[in-house]
Design an enzyme around this catalytic site. Structure first.
Site, PDB file in Angstrom:
ATOM      1  N   GLY A  42       6.677  -1.333  -1.989  1.00 57.45           N
ATOM      2  CA  GLY A  42       5.643  -2.313  -2.316  1.00 57.45           C
ATOM      3  C   GLY A  42       4.586  -1.757  -3.244  1.00 57.45           C
ATOM      4  O   GLY A  42       4.111  -2.441  -4.160  1.00 57.45           O
ATOM      5  N   TYR A  57      16.864  -4.134  13.596  1.00 57.12           N
ATOM      6  CA  TYR A  57      16.545  -4.032  12.165  1.00 57.12           C
ATOM      7  C   TYR A  57      17.642  -4.702  11.335  1.00 57.12           C
ATOM      8  O   TYR A  57      17.352  -5.489  10.426  1.00 57.12           O
ATOM      9  CB  TYR A  57      16.393  -2.566  11.747  1.00 57.12           C
ATOM     10  CG  TYR A  57      16.137  -2.400  10.264  1.00 57.12           C
ATOM     11  CD1 TYR A  57      14.861  -2.544   9.743  1.00 57.12           C
ATOM     12  CD2 TYR A  57      17.185  -2.118   9.380  1.00 57.12           C
ATOM     13  CE1 TYR A  57      14.627  -2.416   8.382  1.00 57.12           C
ATOM     14  CE2 TYR A  57      16.954  -1.985   8.015  1.00 57.12           C
ATOM     15  CZ  TYR A  57      15.674  -2.140   7.519  1.00 57.12           C
ATOM     16  OH  TYR A  57      15.452  -2.032   6.167  1.00 57.12           O
ATOM     17  N   ASN A  89       0.803  -1.224   0.000  1.00 58.64           N
ATOM     18  CA  ASN A  89       0.000   0.000   0.000  1.00 58.64           C
ATOM     19  C   ASN A  89       0.834   1.272   0.000  1.00 58.64           C
ATOM     20  O   ASN A  89       0.315   2.370  -0.191  1.00 58.64           O
ATOM     21  CB  ASN A  89      -0.932   0.019   1.217  1.00 58.64           C
ATOM     22  CG  ASN A  89      -0.166  -0.019   2.530  1.00 58.64           C
ATOM     23  OD1 ASN A  89       0.612  -0.953   2.764  1.00 58.64           O
ATOM     24  ND2 ASN A  89      -0.366   0.959   3.380  1.00 58.64           N
TER      25      ASN A  89
END
Length: 333
Positions: A44, A210, A40
């Site tokens: 992506g 991360y 969204n």
């Protein structure tokens, strides 16, 4: 003028190797189905738009916020003029949600054959000495969202990927994986975080968790390539330093943004350009790709794969077994 010219030349030099398949690869995706987590926004979204424009049969945007997902679908339809995109609900911070998503995909005939699963969604949460962010299952957020949920998706949709005859799983990693570590003796990464700098953490610098999760992506990619049927291949990609919503949780002062802006303009890619790396792994001729490998700008990231190789074969296997065991434990399977 001199500064402007210097900036322009530096930008040209930095971007020289960046790939742009919009100019070089006209592959048509008619009849093919793709699922993109985090489709969204950011990388992506650009991947979903590209696949739609290439005439894919179905493009599923998998995201947590239904309204944002529907808005992304409307935006892609306006941009491409094609009605081949839909939004499916998926909360990667909940393994129960991932399981429900898998069951929904398995139950729908149009997803009986999936050509590409793009494991793109991720979180970047600055280190906080006072609080550790965890998923609904009590897992450290980066470990749960960036790694474990995507592993469950990959193994849970293997049958659909295999049915396509050329199923691909693309893990979106990062060059920061070289700062990643996995301590299989301590295993603290499951629910806690380690600090890159024990004395002082920075909201702007890369969170240790991360970096670890991006290493986990590549290790998983490599190990899965030894387990999955030949009709399903796995690739990891480094999209480069991109402008996206990944750093939405990073707090920087105004003067920091002001000072960094010229540098960012010179070295950052747009989400559209960063997405080209993901698209490359999804549509490039399979015979030209190496299964279980990390790519950057259309080439094997040799230095990064050497780092992965330094862990040997036992750690990836042990880490994979630990991950699968956690999934079974949490889901009660």
């Amino acid at each position: 003028v001199i500064l402007g010219a210097s900036a322009y030349l530096l930008r040209r030099r930095v971007s020289k190797k960046w790939i742009d398949l919009r100019k070089t690869n006209k592959t048509d995706l008619s009849g093919k189905t793709f699922i993109i987590t985090g489709g969204n926004t950011g990388l992506g979204y650009e991947v979903a738009k590209d696949f739609s424009r290439r005439n894919a049969r179905n493009v599923a945007i998998a995201c947590r916020d239904d309204e944002k997902g529907r808005e992304a679908v409307r935006s892609i339809v306006r941009a491409t003029g094609k009605d081949n995109v839909e939004c499916l609900n998926l909360d990667l911070a909940s393994l129960a949600s991932v399981k429900d998503f898998i069951n929904k995909v398995r139950s729908e005939a149009k997803y009986s054959s999936v050509h590409g699963l793009v494991c793109n969604a991720g979180v970047w949460i600055p280190e906080d000495e006072k609080k550790i962010h965890r998923t609904k299952d009590g897992l450290e957020m980066h470990f749960g969202v960036n790694h474990l949920s995507h592993l469950l998706l990959s193994t849970g949709l293997t049958e659909q990927l295999s049915a396509s005859g050329d199923g691909r799983i693309v893990f979106v990693s990062s060059s920061l994986m070289k700062s990643g570590q996995i301590d299989m003796e301590d295993r603290g990464f499951v629910r806690d975080v380690r600090k890159i700098n024990e004395e002082k953490s920075s909201s702007f610098g890369p969170p240790a968790a991360y970096c670890d999760s991006k290493l986990m992506n590549v290790l998983t990619c490599k190990h899965l390539s030894t387990l999955l049927p030949p009709s399903v291949t796995t690739y990891a990609v480094c999209p480069g330093f991109c402008r996206s919503s990944l750093g939405r949780n990073v707090q920087t002062r105004f003067y920091q943004r002001l000072l960094l802006a010229p540098v960012m303009l010179m070295i950052q890619r747009s989400s559209q350009l960063g997405a080209q790396n993901i698209i490359f792994a999804a549509i490039e001729d399979k015979d030209r790709l190496k299964n279980g490998t990390l790519y950057k700008d259309g080439e094997v990231a040799e230095e990064h794969m050497d780092y992965v190789a330094s862990f040997g074969d036992d750690l990836p296997r042990q880490f994979f077994e630990l991950s699968e065991g956690l999934i079974r434990e949490i889901l009660g399977d």
